[in-house]
Design an enzyme around this catalytic site. Structure first.
Site, PDB file in Angstrom:
ATOM      1  N   ASP A   1       0.884  -1.177   0.000  1.00 57.38           N
ATOM      2  CA  ASP A   1       0.000   0.000   0.000  1.00 57.38           C
ATOM      3  C   ASP A   1       0.914   1.216   0.000  1.00 57.38           C
ATOM      4  OD1 ASP A   1      -1.788   2.060   0.521  1.00 57.38           O
ATOM      5  OD2 ASP A   1      -2.991   0.880   1.917  1.00 57.38           O
TER       6      ASP A   1
ATOM      7  N   HIS B   1     -12.348   5.819   0.686  1.00 57.24           N
ATOM      8  CA  HIS B   1     -12.326   7.133   1.337  1.00 57.24           C
ATOM      9  C   HIS B   1     -12.037   8.203   0.301  1.00 57.24           C
ATOM     10  CE1 HIS B   1      -7.903   7.042   1.021  1.00 57.24           C
ATOM     11  NE2 HIS B   1      -7.965   5.798   1.477  1.00 57.24           N
TER      12      HIS B   1
ATOM     13  N   HIS C   1      -6.193  10.526   3.353  1.00 60.59           N
ATOM     14  CA  HIS C   1      -7.565  10.387   3.836  1.00 60.59           C
ATOM     15  C   HIS C   1      -8.135  11.801   3.833  1.00 60.59           C
ATOM     16  CE1 HIS C   1      -6.073   6.551   5.980  1.00 60.59           C
ATOM     17  NE2 HIS C   1      -6.630   6.244   4.836  1.00 60.59           N
TER      18      HIS C   1
ATOM     19  N   GLU D   1     -11.278   0.007  -2.202  1.00 61.93           N
ATOM     20  CA  GLU D   1     -10.252  -0.877  -1.656  1.00 61.93           C
ATOM     21  C   GLU D   1     -10.824  -1.988  -0.756  1.00 61.93           C
ATOM     22  OE1 GLU D   1      -7.872   0.982   1.523  1.00 61.93           O
ATOM     23  OE2 GLU D   1      -8.783   2.882   0.945  1.00 61.93           O
TER      24      GLU D   1
ATOM     25  N   TYR E   1      -8.634 -10.407   5.221  1.00 58.48           N
ATOM     26  CA  TYR E   1      -7.498 -10.641   6.103  1.00 58.48           C
ATOM     27  C   TYR E   1      -7.810 -11.825   7.016  1.00 58.48           C
ATOM     28  CZ  TYR E   1      -7.374  -5.798   4.577  1.00 58.48           C
ATOM     29  OH  TYR E   1      -7.441  -4.660   3.807  1.00 58.48           O
TER      30      TYR E   1
ATOM     31  N   ARG F   1      -5.482  -6.962  -0.220  1.00 54.51           N
ATOM     32  CA  ARG F   1      -6.229  -5.730  -0.451  1.00 54.51           C
ATOM     33  C   ARG F   1      -5.896  -5.248  -1.860  1.00 54.51           C
ATOM     34  NH1 ARG F   1      -4.985  -3.273   3.789  1.00 54.51           N
ATOM     35  NH2 ARG F   1      -3.359  -1.802   3.155  1.00 54.51           N
TER      36      ARG F   1
END
Length: 433
Positions: free
Chosen positions: A255, A349, A356, A379, A383, A400
């Protein structure tokens, strides 16, 4: 500078008559002893000015419906500039950034009381700027104590963030161009990571390759601390230690996003360290990918992110039931939020000057609807921790897949589409590296 001048004028149009708005710049932060962290400008201040020096204040004055823009910034200082770099100074600020007047920031506190006299409304970032609030506390209370001299303190205080963050939420054409570039550079970093990754590499080495590519493409700064998470580390949502070795047979979740001229890219990809998905990894990966593709297809004006997330949860639960990871009735499992053991965050988001980014999302009962000009992430994730109560073949897998998506009048445009995400594309890219 037309873009920034238009933003200031737009904020001015929302101000009351005889009012003043104050926006503080960022400040340098000590890292250790006498060394600082790399400076990052306050996003609200940068949005209105494009000015990238610390220790400054922008003031927008509405005096009987007429706009005036003031800047308090550091004065020219030959000695300081030898040690720490050039300063624009006051004359430079006026000529380069289009403000009406500029003053030495050392004068700000002494001039503040005079500036707010007879202002009926004061706009500032409430609870977000301690030093500014200290100065305002002194100035306002001095005016209140001097009422006998006919001086009147502001009676109404309004948070600039409530206005400015709504402005920032809808991107201009100029911003969209910068965000597209941020996404393309971020994609190049992820492609490089897939090309150079191999068993025995360390997570921090892979992070270094990504950051190198960002810099080579014109973005020397990252938008946030990069996550390079091999194996079960991918089940830690904000894992940033990046200090473990990558092994054959494991997945690695990355990420990472570049910051380009202040704007953030934000991409996540998950791929096999050795370039080939195992059967069980491929099953879970395809489930997440199908969910992501479906979610992006739902993005358009008038749709709520919350509703897209509900659709994603439904597909995820159905997939987990098919694999035997969950058992029971899908509707009841959703009602009981059983999926939260494997999917803890939302579908996306806002994205912009902050990774963010700012803007209201509404409430669970009344979620905000997407509008053209918003940029969001999509996204979904899955997990399965090592201590999950599931078959061992699924344990320690974290996946992800995240893209940057512009909401258009007709639907969605994926700004980060350059980086592969299908199983075949990833395996082919890594095989040909």
């Amino acid at each position: 500078m037309t873009e920034f001048e238009q933003r200031r004028s737009s904020f001015f149009s929302k101000m009351a008559n005889n009012s003043l708005a104050i926006f503080p710049a960022g400040q340098e932060k000590i890292r250790s002893k006498d060394t600082e962290y790399p400076f990052r400008q306050n996003s609200d201040f940068y949005y209105l000015t494009g000015f990238n020096e610390p220790d400054a204040y922008l003031l927008i004055v509405n005096k009987e419906g007429k706009q005036q823009t003031l800047l308090f910034n550091r004065k020219k200082d030959k000695t300081a500039e030898i040690w720490n770099g050039k300063r624009l100074g006051q004359s430079g600020a006026v000529s380069k950034f289009g403000v009406d007047l500029a003053y030495d920031v050392a004068e700000f506190e002494t001039q503040l009381q005079e500036l707010i006299v007879d202002c009926s409304v004061l706009y500032y970032p409430v609870f977000s700027a301690p030093e500014l609030e200290r100065c305002l506390n002194v100035a306002v209370n001095k005016l209140r104590a001097d009422r006998s001299r006919g001086q009147v303190a502001p009676a109404q205080f309004i948070d600039t963030q409530m206005i400015l963050h709504e402005m920032r939420l809808i991107k201009s054409e100029y911003e969209i161009e910068l965000m597209a570039e941020a996404a393309e550079i971020s994609a190049a970093g992820h492609i490089r990571a897939m090309q150079v990754c191999h068993p025995g590499m360390w997570e921090y080495q892979l992070a270094a390759e990504i950051h190198y590519e960002f810099a080579q493409q014109g973005a020397p700064n990252v938008a946030y601390n990069s996550i390079v998470a091999g194996s079960h580390n991918a089940c830690i949502l904000h894992y940033t230690e990046n200090n473990q070795q990558l092994h054959k047979g494991d997945l690695v979740l990355i990420d990472a996003g570049a910051e380009y001229k202040g704007y953030a890219g934000d991409i996540t990809r998950t791929f096999p360290v050795n370039g080939v998905f195992s059967d069980h990894q491929a099953q879970l990966y395809q489930l997440v990918l199908d969910i992501q593709v479906s979610a992006i297809s739902q993005v358009k004006p008038g749709v709520a992110l919350a509703d897209i997330n509900k659709s994603a949860i439904k597909k995820l639960v159905e997939g987990l039931l098919e694999f035997g990871i969950l058992e029971g009735d899908s509707e009841q499992l959703i009602k009981d939020q059983a999926y939260k053991a494997f999917y803890m965050h939302g579908i996306g988001h806002y994205l912009g000057l902050d990774v963010h980014d700012v803007g209201l999302y509404g409430t669970a009962e009344d979620p905000r609807l997407l509008e053209a000009g918003m940029v969001i992430t999509i996204e979904p994730g899955l997990y399965i921790s090592e201590d999950a109560d599931v078959d061992d073949v699924w344990k320690g897998i974290g996946i992800r897949i995240e893209d940057d998506v512009l909401v258009t009048k007709n639907g969605a445009e994926v700004l980060s589409a350059d980086v592969p995400k299908s199983i075949n594309e990833i395996e082919a890219l890594m095989a040909n590296a």
